[in-house]
Motif scaffolding. Structure first.
Motif, mmCIF file in Angstrom:
data_model
loop_
_atom_site.group_PDB
_atom_site.id
_atom_site.type_symbol
_atom_site.label_atom_id
_atom_site.label_comp_id
_atom_site.label_asym_id
_atom_site.label_seq_id
_atom_site.Cartn_x
_atom_site.Cartn_y
_atom_site.Cartn_z
ATOM 1 N N UNK A 171 0.838 -1.203 0.000
ATOM 2 C CA UNK A 171 0.000 0.000 0.000
ATOM 3 C C UNK A 171 0.871 1.250 0.000
ATOM 4 N N UNK A 172 1.928 1.236 0.808
ATOM 5 C CA UNK A 172 2.838 2.381 0.860
ATOM 6 C C UNK A 172 3.537 2.579 -0.480
ATOM 7 N N UNK A 173 4.018 1.494 -1.061
ATOM 8 C CA UNK A 173 4.712 1.592 -2.348
ATOM 9 C C UNK A 173 3.786 2.111 -3.440
ATOM 10 N N UNK A 174 2.543 1.653 -3.433
ATOM 11 C CA UNK A 174 1.594 2.064 -4.470
ATOM 12 C C UNK A 174 1.207 3.532 -4.342
ATOM 13 N N UNK A 175 1.251 4.054 -3.120
ATOM 14 C CA UNK A 175 0.857 5.450 -2.897
ATOM 15 C C UNK A 175 2.034 6.406 -2.970
ATOM 16 N N UNK A 176 3.251 5.873 -2.856
ATOM 17 C CA UNK A 176 4.441 6.709 -2.911
ATOM 18 C C UNK A 176 4.896 7.268 -1.578
ATOM 19 N N UNK A 177 4.212 6.903 -0.477
ATOM 20 C CA UNK A 177 4.616 7.417 0.836
ATOM 21 C C UNK A 177 5.789 6.607 1.374
ATOM 22 N N UNK A 178 6.431 7.123 2.392
ATOM 23 C CA UNK A 178 7.510 6.388 3.045
ATOM 24 C C UNK A 178 6.913 5.220 3.841
ATOM 25 N N UNK A 179 7.612 4.106 3.833
ATOM 26 C CA UNK A 179 7.144 2.960 4.603
ATOM 27 C C UNK A 179 8.101 2.677 5.741
ATOM 28 N N UNK A 180 7.564 2.673 6.957
ATOM 29 C CA UNK A 180 8.322 2.316 8.147
ATOM 30 C C UNK A 180 7.763 0.996 8.668
ATOM 31 N N UNK A 181 8.596 -0.025 8.688
ATOM 32 C CA UNK A 181 8.154 -1.364 9.083
ATOM 33 C C UNK A 181 8.306 -1.552 10.585
ATOM 34 N N UNK A 182 7.256 -2.062 11.197
ATOM 35 C CA UNK A 182 7.268 -2.299 12.639
ATOM 36 C C UNK A 182 7.507 -3.772 12.926
ATOM 37 N N UNK A 183 8.669 -4.054 13.496
ATOM 38 C CA UNK A 183 9.035 -5.382 13.994
ATOM 39 C C UNK A 183 8.964 -6.487 12.938
ATOM 40 N N UNK A 184 9.370 -6.174 11.723
ATOM 41 C CA UNK A 184 9.496 -7.205 10.686
ATOM 42 C C UNK A 184 10.635 -6.802 9.757
ATOM 43 N N UNK A 185 11.811 -7.342 10.024
ATOM 44 C CA UNK A 185 12.996 -6.993 9.244
ATOM 45 C C UNK A 185 12.949 -7.562 7.831
ATOM 46 N N UNK A 186 12.001 -8.445 7.561
ATOM 47 C CA UNK A 186 11.893 -9.024 6.234
ATOM 48 C C UNK A 186 11.188 -8.129 5.234
ATOM 49 N N UNK A 187 10.574 -7.059 5.710
ATOM 50 C CA UNK A 187 9.864 -6.143 4.821
ATOM 51 C C UNK A 187 10.826 -5.123 4.218
ATOM 52 N N UNK A 193 11.445 -0.235 12.610
ATOM 53 C CA UNK A 193 11.180 0.171 13.990
ATOM 54 C C UNK A 193 11.091 -1.067 14.872
ATOM 55 N N UNK A 194 11.948 -1.114 15.881
ATOM 56 C CA UNK A 194 11.898 -2.215 16.841
ATOM 57 C C UNK A 194 10.994 -1.880 18.016
ATOM 58 N N UNK A 195 10.930 -0.597 18.367
ATOM 59 C CA UNK A 195 10.059 -0.164 19.460
ATOM 60 C C UNK A 195 9.644 1.277 19.226
ATOM 61 N N UNK A 196 8.519 1.654 19.804
ATOM 62 C CA UNK A 196 8.065 3.038 19.665
ATOM 63 C C UNK A 196 8.886 3.990 20.527
#
Length: 226
Positions: free
Chosen positions: A183-199, A205-208
């Motif tokens: 969804x982020x890629x399709x919209x062009x926004x920055x994507x910050x992944x929460x607790x999934x290093x495979x993305x 982000x490991x913690x808030x």
């Protein structure tokens, strides 16, 4: 790959005006609640428990998509009837607010950032926010009931950008699944992944607590009381 921490390159965080959050797995840990919900449907239908792939699917998709994925067509009508009889309030003990999320939201709001939600969850979203004491932070809250095309389609993110009058490069979307990434890629926004290093993400982000510390360093002087 950048991992959120107070010493990270602040240029990776600069220029933001809006931060958008996924709900399940990000704002709240709803995994156990979701497993109990869909598990109850399967049990009452006399079907076997979900396997790992099915559990991953139902946790990141809309209610309709999830039920259709785990229930054979001839049992769908009964499955939806069972689901409608399960109260989200009864699942409240298994909804857990993510550690540090409220403090992060308070800082972001005080610093002047727009906050929004883009989720695959449907009509239960407002109740979930109430149960986890996260009401009042977000505008808009875009659920699967509010769009013609749910995630990974970018419609929800486009709606949020129109609401706040911001460009894609001024938005970060925090998610925890491949659906959020797409969804982020399709919209062009920055994507910050929460607790999934495979993305594939601009920031992981490991913690808030760590992303809040990084943002505080990048945006010095904003909301210093927090």
């Amino acid at each position: 790959m950048a991992i959120a921490n107070p010493m990270m390159n602040p240029r990776l965080l600069e220029g933001l005006k809006t931060v958008v959050f996924d709900n399940d797995g990000v704002l709240i840990d709803s995994y156990e609640a979701n497993m109990r919900y869909y598990g109850t449907i399967l049990e009452q239908l006399g079907l076997p428990p979900m396997d790992d792939a099915q559990r991953y699917f139902v946790h990141s998709r809309t209610h309709d998509e999830a039920v259709r994925h785990i229930v054979p067509p001839e049992l769908l009508k009964r499955a939806f009837e069972i689901g409608s009889g399960i109260s989200q309030a009864d699942l409240a003990p298994w909804f857990k607010r993510s550690d540090g999320i409220r403090e992060f939201l308070e800082w972001l709001r005080a610093a002047g950032f727009n906050l929004a939600v883009n989720t695959s969850r449907g009509s239960s979203m407002q109740l979930v926010l109430k149960l986890t004491d996260l009401e009042g932070f977000f505008h808009p809250v875009v659920t699967s009931c509010d769009v013609a095309e749910p995630k990974p389609h970018p419609e929800g993110l486009f709606r949020i950008m129109r609401t706040h009058g911001v460009r894609p490069d001024e938005v970060a979307y925090i998610g925890d699944s491949i659906v959020d990434q797409k969804a982020a890629q399709a919209s062009g926004v920055r994507f910050w992944a929460y607790r999934d290093m495979g993305l594939q993400a601009d920031v992981h982000i490991d913690s808030f607590w760590s992303i809040r510390a990084a943002m505080q360093r990048c945006y010095k002087g904003l909301a210093s009381a927090y």
